[in-house]
Write a protein that holds these residues in place. Sequence first.
Motif, PDB file in Angstrom:
ATOM      1  N   ALA A  59       0.840  -1.220   0.000  1.00  0.00           N
ATOM      2  CA  ALA A  59       0.000   0.000   0.000  1.00  0.00           C
ATOM      3  C   ALA A  59       0.862   1.251   0.000  1.00  0.00           C
ATOM      4  O   ALA A  59       0.352   2.368   0.173  1.00  0.00           O
ATOM      5  N   ASP A  60       2.175   1.090  -0.205  1.00  0.00           N
ATOM      6  CA  ASP A  60       3.046   2.248  -0.126  1.00  0.00           C
ATOM      7  C   ASP A  60       3.555   2.699  -1.482  1.00  0.00           C
ATOM      8  O   ASP A  60       3.861   1.869  -2.332  1.00  0.00           O
ATOM      9  N   GLY A  61       3.669   4.029  -1.622  1.00  0.00           N
ATOM     10  CA  GLY A  61       4.236   4.609  -2.831  1.00  0.00           C
ATOM     11  C   GLY A  61       5.763   4.548  -2.782  1.00  0.00           C
ATOM     12  O   GLY A  61       6.334   4.038  -1.803  1.00  0.00           O
ATOM     13  N   VAL A 173     -10.426   6.776  14.242  1.00  0.00           N
ATOM     14  CA  VAL A 173     -10.661   6.132  12.950  1.00  0.00           C
ATOM     15  C   VAL A 173      -9.787   6.841  11.913  1.00  0.00           C
ATOM     16  O   VAL A 173      -9.783   8.081  11.842  1.00  0.00           O
ATOM     17  N   TYR A 174      -9.023   6.075  11.151  1.00  0.00           N
ATOM     18  CA  TYR A 174      -8.092   6.600  10.146  1.00  0.00           C
ATOM     19  C   TYR A 174      -8.802   6.631   8.793  1.00  0.00           C
ATOM     20  O   TYR A 174      -9.053   5.591   8.193  1.00  0.00           O
ATOM     21  N   CYS A 175      -9.123   7.847   8.344  1.00  0.00           N
ATOM     22  CA  CYS A 175      -9.804   8.017   7.049  1.00  0.00           C
ATOM     23  C   CYS A 175      -8.747   8.216   5.969  1.00  0.00           C
ATOM     24  O   CYS A 175      -7.966   9.179   6.036  1.00  0.00           O
ATOM     25  N   THR A 182       0.200   5.293  -0.732  1.00  0.00           N
ATOM     26  CA  THR A 182       0.613   6.513  -0.030  1.00  0.00           C
ATOM     27  C   THR A 182       1.478   7.365  -0.974  1.00  0.00           C
ATOM     28  O   THR A 182       2.088   6.858  -1.905  1.00  0.00           O
ATOM     29  N   GLY A 183       1.490   8.645  -0.693  1.00  0.00           N
ATOM     30  CA  GLY A 183       2.330   9.528  -1.512  1.00  0.00           C
ATOM     31  C   GLY A 183       1.711  10.908  -1.634  1.00  0.00           C
ATOM     32  O   GLY A 183       0.486  11.059  -1.597  1.00  0.00           O
ATOM     33  N   VAL A 184       2.582  11.924  -1.708  1.00  0.00           N
ATOM     34  CA  VAL A 184       2.129  13.320  -1.771  1.00  0.00           C
ATOM     35  C   VAL A 184       1.209  13.539  -2.968  1.00  0.00           C
ATOM     36  O   VAL A 184       1.475  13.048  -4.062  1.00  0.00           O
ATOM     37  N   PHE A 211      -2.942  10.316   3.858  1.00  0.00           N
ATOM     38  CA  PHE A 211      -2.672  10.004   2.437  1.00  0.00           C
ATOM     39  C   PHE A 211      -2.559  11.293   1.635  1.00  0.00           C
ATOM     40  O   PHE A 211      -3.550  12.019   1.465  1.00  0.00           O
ATOM     41  N   GLY A 212      -1.340  11.588   1.253  1.00  0.00           N
ATOM     42  CA  GLY A 212      -1.134  12.655   0.275  1.00  0.00           C
ATOM     43  C   GLY A 212      -0.905  14.034   0.847  1.00  0.00           C
ATOM     44  O   GLY A 212      -0.649  14.974   0.114  1.00  0.00           O
ATOM     45  N   ILE A 213      -0.983  14.202   2.166  1.00  0.00           N
ATOM     46  CA  ILE A 213      -0.925  15.536   2.774  1.00  0.00           C
ATOM     47  C   ILE A 213       0.527  15.977   2.925  1.00  0.00           C
ATOM     48  O   ILE A 213       1.369  15.206   3.410  1.00  0.00           O
ATOM     49  N   VAL A 231       0.700  12.648   8.374  1.00  0.00           N
ATOM     50  CA  VAL A 231       1.601  12.969   7.259  1.00  0.00           C
ATOM     51  C   VAL A 231       2.758  11.975   7.264  1.00  0.00           C
ATOM     52  O   VAL A 231       3.470  11.871   8.268  1.00  0.00           O
ATOM     53  N   GLY A 232       2.906  11.268   6.157  1.00  0.00           N
ATOM     54  CA  GLY A 232       3.966  10.254   6.084  1.00  0.00           C
ATOM     55  C   GLY A 232       4.974  10.588   5.008  1.00  0.00           C
ATOM     56  O   GLY A 232       6.040  11.128   5.284  1.00  0.00           O
ATOM     57  N   SER A 233       4.601  10.318   3.759  1.00  0.00           N
ATOM     58  CA  SER A 233       5.556  10.429   2.644  1.00  0.00           C
ATOM     59  C   SER A 233       6.266  11.779   2.589  1.00  0.00           C
ATOM     60  O   SER A 233       7.470  11.838   2.325  1.00  0.00           O
ATOM     61  N   ALA A 234       5.542  12.853   2.847  1.00  0.00           N
ATOM     62  CA  ALA A 234       6.175  14.186   2.762  1.00  0.00           C
ATOM     63  C   ALA A 234       7.281  14.321   3.806  1.00  0.00           C
ATOM     64  O   ALA A 234       8.330  14.933   3.553  1.00  0.00           O
TER      65      ALA A 234
HETATM   66  O1  LIG Z   1       2.464   8.833   3.054  1.00  0.00           O
HETATM   67  P1  LIG Z   1       1.209   9.656   3.086  1.00  0.00           P
HETATM   68  O2  LIG Z   1       0.617   9.846   1.677  1.00  0.00           O
HETATM   69  O3  LIG Z   1       1.365  10.954   3.864  1.00  0.00           O
HETATM   70  O4  LIG Z   1       0.104   8.789   3.911  1.00  0.00           O
HETATM   71  C1  LIG Z   1       0.292   8.462   5.330  1.00  0.00           C
HETATM   72  C2  LIG Z   1       0.961   7.132   5.348  1.00  0.00           C
HETATM   73  O5  LIG Z   1       2.326   7.330   5.001  1.00  0.00           O
HETATM   74  C3  LIG Z   1       0.971   6.276   6.609  1.00  0.00           C
HETATM   75  O6  LIG Z   1      -0.148   6.442   7.436  1.00  0.00           O
HETATM   76  C4  LIG Z   1       1.108   4.906   6.029  1.00  0.00           C
HETATM   77  C5  LIG Z   1       2.319   4.392   5.639  1.00  0.00           C
HETATM   78  N1  LIG Z   1       2.101   3.214   4.937  1.00  0.00           N
HETATM   79  C6  LIG Z   1       0.742   2.973   4.846  1.00  0.00           C
HETATM   80  C7  LIG Z   1       0.024   1.943   4.211  1.00  0.00           C
HETATM   81  C8  LIG Z   1      -1.376   1.984   4.271  1.00  0.00           C
HETATM   82  C9  LIG Z   1      -2.013   3.060   4.952  1.00  0.00           C
HETATM   83  C10 LIG Z   1      -1.303   4.107   5.610  1.00  0.00           C
HETATM   84  C11 LIG Z   1       0.083   4.057   5.507  1.00  0.00           C
END
Ligand SMILES: O=P(O)(O)OC[C@@H](O)[C@@H](O)c1c[nH]c2ccccc12
Length: 268
Positions: A59-61, A173-175, A182-184, A211-213, A231-234
């Motif tokens: 599920a990751d970019g 709850v994670y929307c 995932t990814g900006v 997701f994407g923020i 916020v993850g990828s950024a």
């Molecule tokens: O990377 P982003 O687009 O900011 O999204 C958050 C995400 O990184 C983090 O919550 C997460 C990392 N790997 C995932 C896999 C599925 C859902 C969520 C995630």
Amino acid sequence: MNRIDEAFKRLREEGQTALIPFLTVGDPDVTTTIDIIRKLEEAGADMIELGVPYSDPLADGPVIQRASGRALKHRISVADCIQVAEDARDAGVKLPFILFSYYNPILQLGLEHFFNLVVQKGISGLIIPDLPIEEDEEVRKMAEAANIHLIPLVAPTSNERVKRIASKARGFVYCVSSLGVTGVRSDFHSGIDEFLQTVRQATELPIAVGFGISSREQVERFAKQCDAVIVGSAIVRTIEEALPLLQDESRKEEGLQQIYTYVKQLKV
Ligand SMILES: O=P(O)(O)OC[C@@H](O)[C@@H](O)c1c[nH]c2ccccc12
């Protein structure tokens, strides 16, 4: 009371939106991960999502996939990631930790051993993106017994499942703001506002969006409807860009400062 509940209670009293960074543990190494976590706390983070690097992050970019690849060079295990919570606490970090892992590494450790470890090391929440509600009964029971919040993901396509997922949720709850990985992003799922309203009506718990923020404007937009922004990828990209500094002892603080400056402007 679980540390996540305490954090949301404080934030509600202060009228604030939680900022929850995600980072991949061990990217570029565990010691630097702890230094980064301390900077994230200084920058205003309210909780931390500790990402367990995995060889098949479906599920990751590309940004988080690369981070997992860098961390797996040191063969970072789930147990090493859980240990980071205790080590960061020992270094003075007060934030709640949410362990983020795909299901397979947890199964390999064994559920009994896994839950003993997360309780012992002070993990407060758990996100397992590839464990659907239809299969999470055993994990949910063990998490509840351990007072660890199993935080579910809901997507804009969840539709009628939102109610069922929300009814079993703990913590928040994670929307997920968009379909795909995932990814900006510069824009989100077209029905995102209605989706967030649907989730809001389906639970008394705080709701988070991820997701994407990557920008303050996006955080401000979502802060109107949500209690937390993830916020993850950024952030992982900021870590990646700072790697040459982070891996040079004489310039490590400069690299950490770059991460601090980026994250601080996200806190609204
Ligand atoms: O990377 P982003 O687009 O900011 O999204 C958050 C995400 O990184 C983090 O919550 C997460 C990392 N790997 C995932 C896999 C599925 C859902 C969520 C995630």
